[in-house]
Design an enzyme around this catalytic site. Structure first.
Site, PDB file in Angstrom:
ATOM      1  N   CYS A   2      33.207  54.128  41.145  1.00 31.08           N
ATOM      2  CA  CYS A   2      31.714  54.025  40.681  1.00 31.08           C
ATOM      3  C   CYS A   2      31.374  54.836  39.532  1.00 31.08           C
ATOM      4  CB  CYS A   2      30.858  54.205  41.788  1.00 31.08           C
ATOM      5  SG  CYS A   2      31.280  53.314  43.260  1.00 31.08           S
ATOM      6  N   ARG A  27      33.038  50.771  35.186  1.00 33.78           N
ATOM      7  CA  ARG A  27      33.559  51.591  36.532  1.00 33.78           C
ATOM      8  C   ARG A  27      32.970  50.888  37.766  1.00 33.78           C
ATOM      9  NH1 ARG A  27      35.713  56.467  36.128  1.00 33.78           N
ATOM     10  NH2 ARG A  27      35.004  57.079  38.017  1.00 33.78           N
ATOM     11  N   TRP A  79      30.604  49.855  42.378  1.00 33.03           N
ATOM     12  CA  TRP A  79      31.784  49.123  42.650  1.00 33.03           C
ATOM     13  C   TRP A  79      32.320  49.131  44.209  1.00 33.03           C
ATOM     14  CZ3 TRP A  79      34.669  45.409  39.955  1.00 33.03           C
ATOM     15  CH2 TRP A  79      35.804  45.182  40.770  1.00 33.03           C
ATOM     16  N   ASN A 105      31.000  58.658  44.462  1.00 34.41           N
ATOM     17  CA  ASN A 105      32.030  57.863  43.972  1.00 34.41           C
ATOM     18  C   ASN A 105      33.412  58.251  44.859  1.00 34.41           C
ATOM     19  OD1 ASN A 105      33.742  56.348  42.662  1.00 34.41           O
ATOM     20  ND2 ASN A 105      34.002  57.664  41.070  1.00 34.41           N
ATOM     21  N   GLY A 106      33.737  57.314  45.497  1.00 32.94           N
ATOM     22  CA  GLY A 106      35.019  57.509  46.455  1.00 32.94           C
ATOM     23  C   GLY A 106      34.970  57.023  47.565  1.00 32.94           C
ATOM     24  N   GLU A 490      56.752  37.070  37.331  1.00 35.06           N
ATOM     25  CA  GLU A 490      55.745  37.779  36.858  1.00 35.06           C
ATOM     26  C   GLU A 490      55.919  38.494  35.539  1.00 35.06           C
ATOM     27  OE1 GLU A 490      52.590  38.389  37.566  1.00 35.06           O
ATOM     28  OE2 GLU A 490      52.189  39.999  36.584  1.00 35.06           O
ATOM     29  N   LYS A 494      53.559  38.105  32.122  1.00 36.31           N
ATOM     30  CA  LYS A 494      53.079  39.055  31.416  1.00 36.31           C
ATOM     31  C   LYS A 494      53.249  39.226  29.733  1.00 36.31           C
ATOM     32  CE  LYS A 494      50.251  41.136  33.985  1.00 36.31           C
ATOM     33  NZ  LYS A 494      50.573  39.842  34.744  1.00 36.31           N
ATOM     34  N   GLU A 497      51.427  36.285  28.181  1.00 38.85           N
ATOM     35  CA  GLU A 497      50.055  36.287  28.228  1.00 38.85           C
ATOM     36  C   GLU A 497      49.575  37.309  27.306  1.00 38.85           C
ATOM     37  OE1 GLU A 497      47.742  37.169  31.599  1.00 38.85           O
ATOM     38  OE2 GLU A 497      49.169  38.275  32.431  1.00 38.85           O
ATOM     39  N   HIS A 513      72.716  24.912  35.579  1.00 39.82           N
ATOM     40  CA  HIS A 513      72.558  23.496  35.849  1.00 39.82           C
ATOM     41  C   HIS A 513      71.396  22.973  34.564  1.00 39.82           C
ATOM     42  CE1 HIS A 513      74.217  23.813  39.755  1.00 39.82           C
ATOM     43  NE2 HIS A 513      73.504  24.840  40.012  1.00 39.82           N
ATOM     44  N   LYS A 612      39.245  36.712  32.398  1.00 39.24           N
ATOM     45  CA  LYS A 612      39.738  37.579  33.586  1.00 39.24           C
ATOM     46  C   LYS A 612      39.489  37.048  34.903  1.00 39.24           C
ATOM     47  CE  LYS A 612      40.943  41.317  35.460  1.00 39.24           C
ATOM     48  NZ  LYS A 612      42.659  41.491  35.301  1.00 39.24           N
TER      49      LYS A 612
HETATM   50  C1  AGP Z   1      47.442  37.567  35.258  1.00 35.96           C
HETATM   51  O1  AGP Z   1      47.951  38.865  34.345  1.00 35.96           O
HETATM   52  C2  AGP Z   1      46.164  36.887  34.986  1.00 35.96           C
HETATM   53  N1  AGP Z   1      45.080  37.657  34.928  1.00 35.96           N
HETATM   54  C3  AGP Z   1      46.019  35.646  35.971  1.00 35.96           C
HETATM   55  O2  AGP Z   1      47.114  34.987  36.013  1.00 35.96           O
HETATM   56  C4  AGP Z   1      45.573  35.808  37.229  1.00 35.96           C
HETATM   57  O3  AGP Z   1      46.219  36.463  37.960  1.00 35.96           O
HETATM   58  C5  AGP Z   1      44.966  34.644  37.920  1.00 35.96           C
HETATM   59  O4  AGP Z   1      43.852  34.089  36.957  1.00 35.96           O
HETATM   60  C6  AGP Z   1      44.417  34.677  39.200  1.00 35.96           C
HETATM   61  O5  AGP Z   1      43.449  35.481  39.390  1.00 35.96           O
HETATM   62  P1  AGP Z   1      42.765  36.264  40.695  1.00 35.96           P
HETATM   63  O6  AGP Z   1      43.707  37.342  41.043  1.00 35.96           O
HETATM   64  O7  AGP Z   1      41.336  36.821  40.341  1.00 35.96           O
HETATM   65  O8  AGP Z   1      42.416  35.009  41.419  1.00 35.96           O
END
Ligand code: AGP
Length: 617
Positions: A2, A27, A79, A105-106, A490, A494, A497, A513, A612
């Site tokens: 926070c 934060r 938060w 905060n904590g 994964e 990364k 993106e 294959h 996000k």
């Molecule tokens: C991954 O780096 C992305 N930020 C994206 O794939 C994310 O994981 C996905 O949109 C799911 O979001 P969420 O975990 O908030 O549900």
């Protein structure tokens, strides 16, 4: 994580606190509040707090004349880790109204037992927040001590967990215009001004007024007046802390000096893992603080439902859950799940994984599961999010806000919580059926994971070299078997993106294959090998792609092993339990993607076309 701010001096405290909280809003931003010493009226201490971000909540409260030209106060932007984000749970918290106010905060791990003890002494609680126990401890000791500093020192003796806490007292009852504060495992800095002094949970809140800061250490207490700052220990002994001149600008300071939030959040993972486990694992025993899960004997199937990186966390968890709970388990893509008309019912446990707790497709899947009377669990990072409020059970990853679009610390804390939960639930089986050796082995390994992660992050030389190679190509492949295939998925996400390099993950045994046709001279292949029973097959797969000209970098816990020996380069990861390897491989590939993106001069924290939280289907 926070935002906390304190001010005592000649300025309008409300203005200083509001501006400081704005600079700390990254934060945490689900509610905010201030406590202002009102010297000119009989009120004494004015507490103003509101759910929502500062613009929609606190600022409007202050604008409607509630500010009073005070020159002493504390503020907080939250938060949530305990208790819904609402007005009642927002900070500051008070004891008996208007006597003292406090921001924190904590996480106070033993807040439930303290709440029970203090309630037994007649203290009345008005919120669901762990922080409030500190207010009532202060009230309890202030009667004995009469001195705010001493009352705080005695109160902190009861606290287990992490805290940066600041307290102000009503001028009507106070000996001095002062702020007292304490620090344990949660950052707290003092800003030194001329006839004024500042307190904050992070430097950005202080920078517009002074660059002279003093970082408090664990176990420090501090007393601030307008013309004095005294640091002392719980026994009253005064100590000196060095004063440093901060060189950052406010934006750099929000990133703790890191060039991007993504790198800051990658580096925060050791601490985030400690936070995820805090109060939940001790001495090999799991304590999920009263969460009630369905009886396993009533469950016939387990689904993990999520999108993107969170889906990969589900893929990594499913095999371990299936093995330890002895119930078929599978991971499902959130945007597909409900359209395939899955068989659902009271015998189907559905685990929803979501950093934001708001992803539309995952949320729609949760609503379907609820309609079909499925028992549901949500693993999320956001307290009070839509999924957290709708699922039967919610477990918070406690990773703190993640600003960068790319999920890093929230991915690995999801993994950690899912692995912890697998061991915890696996121990619910009848003794004769338990995989107790596996549960014990994994739980025993968890406390040391953060230190292994720090070792990985302390030396990323090989990762940087591999990034230089990969950044020069428009294509790359990530291959692995079993859990390493999940890490490959994964890792490719990364890289794609944030560096915009086309990357593809493939089960190493599947290449022949068809996809092998794409392997050409020099193309980078990331070969992941951490699973003991699959090393020989991975070594053969590396041989296959190298024979066709690929440039191979092995990501492995066996840097001297056969897979590494047959590769062009090696990225070593800590040698830990094979079931936990996605934690470290995930981190290494986050750094790989980040370094490649920097080399390609990409924006990093806000990649093109992405958000996000994807709240649209
Ligand atoms: C991954 O780096 C992305 N930020 C994206 O794939 C994310 O994981 C996905 O949109 C799911 O979001 P969420 O975990 O908030 O549900």
């Amino acid at each position: 994580m926070c935002g906390l701010v304190g001010y005592v001096g000649w300025r309008d405290a409300a203005e200083v606190l509001l501006a400081g909280l704005r600079r700390l809003e990254y934060r945490g931003y689900d509610s905010a509040g201030v406590a202002l010493a009102d010297e000119e009226s009989e009120i004494g201490l004015r507490v103003l707090k509101k759910a929502g971000n500062i613009d929609d909540g606190l600022e409007k409260l202050l604008k409607n004349g509630s500010s009073n030209g005070s020159h002493l106060g504390i503020g907080h932007t939250r938060w949530a880790t305990h208790g819904e984000p609402n007005d009642r749970n927002a900070h500051p918290h008070t004891d008996c109204p208007d006597e003292l106010a406090l921001v924190h905060n904590g996480i106070i791990e033993n807040h439930q037992s303290l709440r029970k003890w203090l309630s037994g002494l007649g203290h009345e609680f008005t919120s669901d927040v762990d922080t409030e126990v500190i207010c009532h401890l202060m009230e309890h000791y202030l009667q004995d001590e009469g001195d705010l500093s001493q009352a705080l020192a005695r109160s902190c003796e009861h606290l287990e967990g992490a805290y940066a806490v600041a307290v102000v007292q009503s001028p009507l009852g106070a000996n001095e215009r002062e702020i007292v504060a304490a620090r344990k495992d949660s950052l707290l800095v003092v800003g030194l001004g001329d006839d004024e002094n500042f307190l904050a949970s992070d430097v950005p809140a202080i920078l517009p007024y002074t660059r002279r800061v003093m970082y408090l250490e664990n176990g420090d207490f501090v007393r601030l007046t307008a013309d004095d700052v005294t640091v002392f220990r719980s026994d009253g002994r005064r100590v000196d802390r060095p004063v440093t001149e901060v060189q950052w600008d406010p934006v750099q300071a929000q990133r703790d000096g890191y060039p991007h939030f993504m790198l800051k959040e990658i580096e925060e993972q050791p601490a985030a893992w400690e936070s995820a486990l805090r109060g939940r694992l001790s001495g090999g025993e799991v304590d999920l603080q009263g969460l009630q899960f369905p009886a396993l004997e009533d469950i016939e199937h387990i689904y993990f439902v999520a999108c993107g990186t969170s889906y990969h966390a589900g893929m990594a968890a499913a095999p371990l859950w299936e093995r330890l709970l002895q119930i078929p388990a599978s991971a499902e893509i959130g945007s597909e799940f409900r359209y395939r008309q899955p068989l659902l019912g009271e015998d189907t446990l559905v685990v929803f994984i979501s950093q934001s707790g708001e992803t539309a497709d995952t949320l729609a899947s949760l609503d379907l599961a609820i309609e079909e009377n499925c028992p549901t669990i949500c693993v999320t990072n956001v307290v009070g999010s839509s999924m957290a409020r709708r699922a039967d059970n919610v477990i918070y990853t406690q990773a703190g806000p993640e600003i960068s679009v790319a999920s890093t610390k929230t991915y690995t804390t999801q993994l950690l919580i899912l692995f912890l939960l697998a061991c915890h639930l696996g121990r619910q089986l009848p003794h004769g059926q338990q995989h107790s050796e596996t549960c014990d082995r994994l739980l025993a390994a968890m406390p040391s994971l953060s230190d292994l992660e720090r070792q990985l992050l302390n030396d990323t030389t090989e990762i940087g070299s591999a990034a230089e190679r990969i950044a020069d190509w428009e294509d790359s492949f990530f291959i692995g078997r079993g859990l390493d295939y999940v890490s490959a998925l994964e890792g490719q996400l990364k890289l794609k993106e944030i560096s915009y390099i086309h990357a593809e993950a493939y089960p190493a045994g599947e290449l022949k294959h068809g996809t092998m046709a794409l392997i050409e001279e020099g193309v980078p292949v990331v070969a992941i090998s951490t699973q003991p029973q699959l090393r020989d097959k991975m070594a053969s797969n590396v041989e296959e792609v190298r024979a066709r000209g690929a440039w191979v970098v092995a990501v492995t816990d066996q840097p001297e092993g056969e897979v590494a020996r047959r590769s062009d380069a090696v990225i070593p990861v800590p040698d830990s339990e094979p079931e936990l390897s996605p934690l470290f491989v995930g981190t290494a590939l986050q750094v790989l993607a980040y370094r490649a993106a920097v080399l390609r001069d990409c924006p990093i924290d806000k990649p093109r076309n992405l958000a996000k939280s994807v709240t649209v289907e």
